[in-house]
Design an enzyme around this catalytic site. Structure first.
Site, PDB file in Angstrom:
ATOM      1  N   LYS A  89      31.456 -14.355   0.376  1.00 56.42           N
ATOM      2  CA  LYS A  89      32.369 -15.494   0.533  1.00 56.42           C
ATOM      3  C   LYS A  89      32.699 -15.803   1.992  1.00 56.42           C
ATOM      4  CE  LYS A  89      34.104 -16.025  -4.056  1.00 56.42           C
ATOM      5  NZ  LYS A  89      35.130 -15.766  -5.060  1.00 56.42           N
TER       6      LYS A  89
ATOM      7  N   ARG B 118      32.121  -8.949  -9.170  1.00 59.12           N
ATOM      8  CA  ARG B 118      31.156 -10.042  -9.350  1.00 59.12           C
ATOM      9  C   ARG B 118      30.337 -10.131  -8.065  1.00 59.12           C
ATOM     10  NH1 ARG B 118      30.735 -15.414  -8.306  1.00 59.12           N
ATOM     11  NH2 ARG B 118      29.899 -16.740  -9.958  1.00 59.12           N
TER      12      ARG B 118
HETATM   13  N1  HH2 Z   1      33.860 -16.949  -7.537  1.00 54.46           N
HETATM   14  C1  HH2 Z   1      32.952 -17.936  -7.693  1.00 54.46           C
HETATM   15  C2  HH2 Z   1      32.607 -18.377  -8.982  1.00 54.46           C
HETATM   16  N2  HH2 Z   1      33.151 -17.817 -10.075  1.00 54.46           N
HETATM   17  N3  HH2 Z   1      34.602 -16.229 -11.045  1.00 54.46           N
HETATM   18  C3  HH2 Z   1      35.505 -15.249 -10.922  1.00 54.46           C
HETATM   19  N4  HH2 Z   1      36.052 -14.678 -12.005  1.00 54.46           N
HETATM   20  N5  HH2 Z   1      35.889 -14.789  -9.688  1.00 54.46           N
HETATM   21  C4  HH2 Z   1      35.379 -15.314  -8.539  1.00 54.46           C
HETATM   22  O1  HH2 Z   1      35.796 -14.870  -7.437  1.00 54.46           O
HETATM   23  C5  HH2 Z   1      34.426 -16.367  -8.641  1.00 54.46           C
HETATM   24  C6  HH2 Z   1      34.047 -16.809  -9.940  1.00 54.46           C
HETATM   25  C7  HH2 Z   1      32.300 -18.545  -6.494  1.00 54.46           C
HETATM   26  O2  HH2 Z   1      31.083 -17.913  -6.179  1.00 54.46           O
HETATM   27  P1  HH2 Z   1      29.588 -18.411  -6.602  1.00 54.46           P
HETATM   28  O3  HH2 Z   1      29.423 -18.448  -8.084  1.00 54.46           O
HETATM   29  O4  HH2 Z   1      28.593 -17.569  -5.932  1.00 54.46           O
HETATM   30  O5  HH2 Z   1      29.452 -19.840  -6.033  1.00 54.46           O
HETATM   31  P2  HH2 Z   1      29.649 -21.245  -6.737  1.00 54.46           P
HETATM   32  O6  HH2 Z   1      30.965 -21.260  -7.413  1.00 54.46           O
HETATM   33  O7  HH2 Z   1      29.534 -22.192  -5.582  1.00 54.46           O
HETATM   34  O8  HH2 Z   1      28.565 -21.396  -7.751  1.00 54.46           O
END
Ligand code: HH2
Length: 300
Positions: free
Chosen positions: A242, A276
């Protein structure tokens, strides 16, 4: 106080659809491998948009040691601030068109629990019918029908902390005491879920690192995770790659592994039960050593 006494020891047994169980322990986090079937996720957008690529990536993560998979088809990247313009809105139909082929293929090929990262009750409902095991909701039941859908399925749910709308949350960050306020708001999300018929033992909480929080606020939440662990539910932490790590490292998302591992260590020390992560193999090996050191005196 010895290190063994200081380390969190709570355990949980979540019930998955079909009568399977998922055992969790504070401070011994299971790894939830991220599979973003999106064109615009912040670290891997577009790489796994084709079903075959997403399936291959998911199988690779399981091979590397992912104990659960988190399938998402809508980027939840917040708009404003460090995240630029934020992610595009995706209709339920498009989300399902991306998710279902991957979910269905994985259901018959892997045993690990499959989580669906969605804010939409309609998407959750259809995916649960297609064999998903749990719902990861970054809006903590923002869709008025989500509680009912999860309660009817009897599955576990992750309630992530976020304030306001994804498109604008980074632009208006305001906390007096981020840890106390996130803890209070997580407790009220938990109460709302229970009021909607979700069993308390099926709820996982998540401080929502990067969602409407500044770098120092994200770091404080990680450092003071035990304040959230005190709410009694298992904690999921998503720090992987992040921006608040990039701010320190000065590197793009796919070059933040050392930061992701430092955050994983703090999360484990603070009592996280699930992490995650994008970099499953590296995190698994890192935690194996970290945990061996943390538990060393038990063997002495
Ligand atoms: N962060 C993201 C997405 N989903 N879910 C939970 N429970 N906790 C988190 O910290 C979280 C999440 C953001 O990361 P990422 O999926 O890699 O990116 P994007 O949302 O841009 O797809």
């Amino acid at each position: 106080m010895t290190e063994t006494e200081r380390r969190p020891t709570a355990t949980w047994s979540l019930e998955l659809p079909g009568g399977r169980r998922l055992g969790l322990a504070a401070g011994r986090p299971r790894l939830l491998g991220v599979v973003n079937i999106t064109p615009d996720s912040f670290s891997d957008g577009g790489r796994w948009l084709e079903p075959a690529a997403a399936i291959e990536q998911a199988l690779r993560l399981v091979e590397e040691g992912a104990e659960l998979l988190d399938l998402g088809a809508e980027s939840s990247r917040p708009g404003g601030g460090a995240y630029g313009g934020g992610a595009a809105e995706v209709s339920a139909e498009s989300e399902l068109a991306r998710l279902l082929p991957v979910l269905e293929a994985l259901r018959s090929r892997v045993d690990v629990p499959l989580s669906i990262d969605t804010r939409k009750a309609a998407v959750a409902e259809r995916c649960l019918a297609a064999g998903a095991d749990l719902i990861n909701d970054v809006s903590a039941l923002g869709d008025p029908r989500m509680g009912e859908v999860v309660a009817a399925a009897g599955c576990p749910v992750v309630l992530m902390h976020a304030r306001g709308e994804l498109a604008t949350m980074q632009a208006a960050i305001s906390f007096h005491d981020v840890v106390a306020e996130v803890a209070r708001e997580q407790a009220s999300s938990r109460a709302a879920a229970i009021a909607a018929g979700i069993r308390p033992g099926q709820i996982v909480l998540d401080p929502g690192l990067g969602f409407g929080k500044t770098g120092p606020q994200n770091r404080r939440l990680l450092r003071e995770l035990p304040a959230l662990a005190a709410l009694g539910s298992p904690l999921l932490v998503g720090a992987s790659r992040k921006s608040f790590l990039g701010e320190i490292l000065g590197t793009p998302p796919d070059d933040r592994l050392p930061g992701s591992l430092a955050a994983a260590a703090w999360a484990a020390a603070g009592g996280a039960a699930l992490l995650r992560v994008h970099d499953v193999a590296e995190t698994r090996r890192f935690l194996a050593v970290w945990q061996a050191i943390a538990g060393a005196e038990e063997a002495a």
